[in-house]
Design a protein around this motif. Structure first.
Motif, PDB file in Angstrom:
ATOM      1  N   ASP A  26      -7.672  -6.072 -12.606  1.00 52.16           N
ATOM      2  CA  ASP A  26      -8.800  -6.934 -12.242  1.00 52.16           C
ATOM      3  C   ASP A  26      -9.421  -7.553 -13.496  1.00 52.16           C
ATOM      4  OD1 ASP A  26     -10.529  -8.221 -10.573  1.00 52.16           O
ATOM      5  OD2 ASP A  26     -11.933  -6.554 -10.393  1.00 52.16           O
ATOM      6  N   ARG A  64      -9.228 -10.603  -1.099  1.00 53.71           N
ATOM      7  CA  ARG A  64      -9.537  -9.506  -0.172  1.00 53.71           C
ATOM      8  C   ARG A  64      -9.937 -10.114   1.176  1.00 53.71           C
ATOM      9  NH1 ARG A  64     -11.044  -8.136  -5.307  1.00 53.71           N
ATOM     10  NH2 ARG A  64     -10.346  -6.068  -6.045  1.00 53.71           N
ATOM     11  N   ARG A  99      -3.939   0.425  -4.571  1.00 55.21           N
ATOM     12  CA  ARG A  99      -5.314   0.797  -4.935  1.00 55.21           C
ATOM     13  C   ARG A  99      -5.472   0.820  -6.460  1.00 55.21           C
ATOM     14  NH1 ARG A  99      -8.639   2.999  -1.040  1.00 55.21           N
ATOM     15  NH2 ARG A  99      -7.663   3.570   0.965  1.00 55.21           N
ATOM     16  N   PHE A 112      -7.116 -11.539  -7.060  1.00 50.14           N
ATOM     17  CA  PHE A 112      -7.126 -10.628  -5.920  1.00 50.14           C
ATOM     18  C   PHE A 112      -7.859 -11.306  -4.763  1.00 50.14           C
ATOM     19  CE2 PHE A 112      -6.456  -7.719  -9.422  1.00 50.14           C
ATOM     20  CZ  PHE A 112      -5.533  -6.830  -8.897  1.00 50.14           C
ATOM     21  N   GLN A 152       0.828  -1.213   0.000  1.00 49.43           N
ATOM     22  CA  GLN A 152       0.000   0.000   0.000  1.00 49.43           C
ATOM     23  C   GLN A 152       0.857   1.255   0.000  1.00 49.43           C
ATOM     24  OE1 GLN A 152       0.372  -1.972   2.607  1.00 49.43           O
ATOM     25  NE2 GLN A 152       0.781  -0.773   4.446  1.00 49.43           N
ATOM     26  N   THR A 176     -11.064 -10.225   5.210  1.00 51.06           N
ATOM     27  CA  THR A 176     -12.045  -9.555   6.061  1.00 51.06           C
ATOM     28  C   THR A 176     -11.701  -9.803   7.520  1.00 51.06           C
ATOM     29  OG1 THR A 176     -13.547 -11.469   6.172  1.00 51.06           O
ATOM     30  CG2 THR A 176     -13.776  -9.996   4.267  1.00 51.06           C
ATOM     31  N   GLN A 222      -5.595  -2.623  -8.563  1.00 50.58           N
ATOM     32  CA  GLN A 222      -6.825  -3.414  -8.536  1.00 50.58           C
ATOM     33  C   GLN A 222      -7.754  -3.027  -9.680  1.00 50.58           C
ATOM     34  OE1 GLN A 222      -8.455  -4.172  -4.399  1.00 50.58           O
ATOM     35  NE2 GLN A 222      -6.959  -2.597  -3.886  1.00 50.58           N
ATOM     36  N   ASP A 233      -2.363  -3.387   2.969  1.00 49.41           N
ATOM     37  CA  ASP A 233      -3.617  -2.951   3.591  1.00 49.41           C
ATOM     38  C   ASP A 233      -3.904  -1.522   3.131  1.00 49.41           C
ATOM     39  OD1 ASP A 233      -5.755  -2.251   5.147  1.00 49.41           O
ATOM     40  OD2 ASP A 233      -4.886  -2.897   7.048  1.00 49.41           O
ATOM     41  N   THR A 254       1.140  -8.148  -1.037  1.00 51.00           N
ATOM     42  CA  THR A 254       0.288  -8.010   0.140  1.00 51.00           C
ATOM     43  C   THR A 254       0.301  -6.564   0.620  1.00 51.00           C
ATOM     44  OG1 THR A 254       2.047  -8.478   1.747  1.00 51.00           O
ATOM     45  CG2 THR A 254       0.870 -10.365   0.817  1.00 51.00           C
TER      46      THR A 254
END
Length: 247
Positions: A194, A203, A187, A201, A147, A205, A190, A172, A170
């Motif tokens: 995609d 994601r 960001r 990808f 990120q 939780t 993706q 966040d 990897t």
């Protein structure tokens, strides 16, 4: 040691530098190449040369002389002495130093070296100042904390993928530490990649949290808060165009 400009007909001016120190010779060549220039040398052996004179007396304590020819890029000024600087600039000054590959010979194998590239053109400087890219073959490559990469850095990293290799990225996107106004490469990627075959990808939780049980609840609470904030922003009066009154 001495040096000065050497003018050539039909070519830009080169600088020539002489020293009896092998260490100084190598350091000057290193410095020239680090500035984007070209340097090569020849050695005049002391053996067999007639002795020089100092105050009319012969000097027998002599050493091999290393003569370095230097070509520097335009804009790099090698001289501070006025007469040398004026001669150098009058003869064309720096130009566009050229390099050529004379031969390629195998030199064995070595471990790959990981590097960090921040240049906008994704280039970096390696041994002997050759600009190139790395291709990672037969490797399993992990990019963590993705990120905090820029969009350019993410593209540079992903395009190093070679034959027989796999890449795992990897990160966040809720914990971006980039400067304000800079978009996270994680960001952006993706949206760009995609749907492409062989790219997946995953994601995660709150169910994937392996820390304290409260961490999962904290993650869910923040997600609810973010969703409510976005909904309020979309419904705020300032986000809608003004209504036009009928006649």
């Amino acid at each position: 040691m001495s040096g000065g400009p050497v003018a050539q007909r039909g070519r830009t001016c080169r600088a020539q530098y002489s020293t009896v120190s092998p260490r100084l010779r190598d350091d000057v060549i290193f410095l020239v190449r680090s500035l984007g220039g070209v340097a090569y040398y020849r050695t005049r052996p002391a053996l067999g040369r007639a002795p020089g004179l100092a105050k009319g007396r012969p000097v027998y304590h002599r050493h091999d002389a290393h003569i370095i020819d230097i070509r520097l890029p335009e804009g790099v000024e090698p001289f501070r002495l006025t007469r040398k600087r004026d001669t150098y600039n009058a003869a064309g000054g720096g130009g566009r130093p050229m390099r050529f590959i004379e031969s390629i010979e195998p030199a064995g194998t070595a471990e790959a070296v990981c590097i960090s590239v921040a240049a906008a053109d994704s280039l970096y400087t390696t041994e002997d100042f050759l600009l190139t890219h790395n291709t990672l073959n037969d490797s399993f490559i992990i990019l963590d904390e993705a990120q905090n990469t820029s969009a350019e850095q993410m593209k540079m990293f992903l395009t190093r993928l070679g034959f027989g290799s796999q890449v795992v990225v990897t990160g966040d996107v809720t914990q971006v530490d980039l400067p304000a106004g800079q978009v996270s490469g994680l960001r952006v990627v993706q949206d760009i990649l995609d749907g492409i075959e062989d790219i997946h990808f995953a994601r995660l939780t709150s169910h994937d949290v392996v820390r304290h049980r409260l961490v999962g609840k904290i993650v869910d609470a923040y997600e609810r808060h973010d969703a409510q904030t976005q909904q309020l922003d979309r419904g705020s009066p300032g986000s809608r165009p003004p209504r036009r009154k009928g006649s």
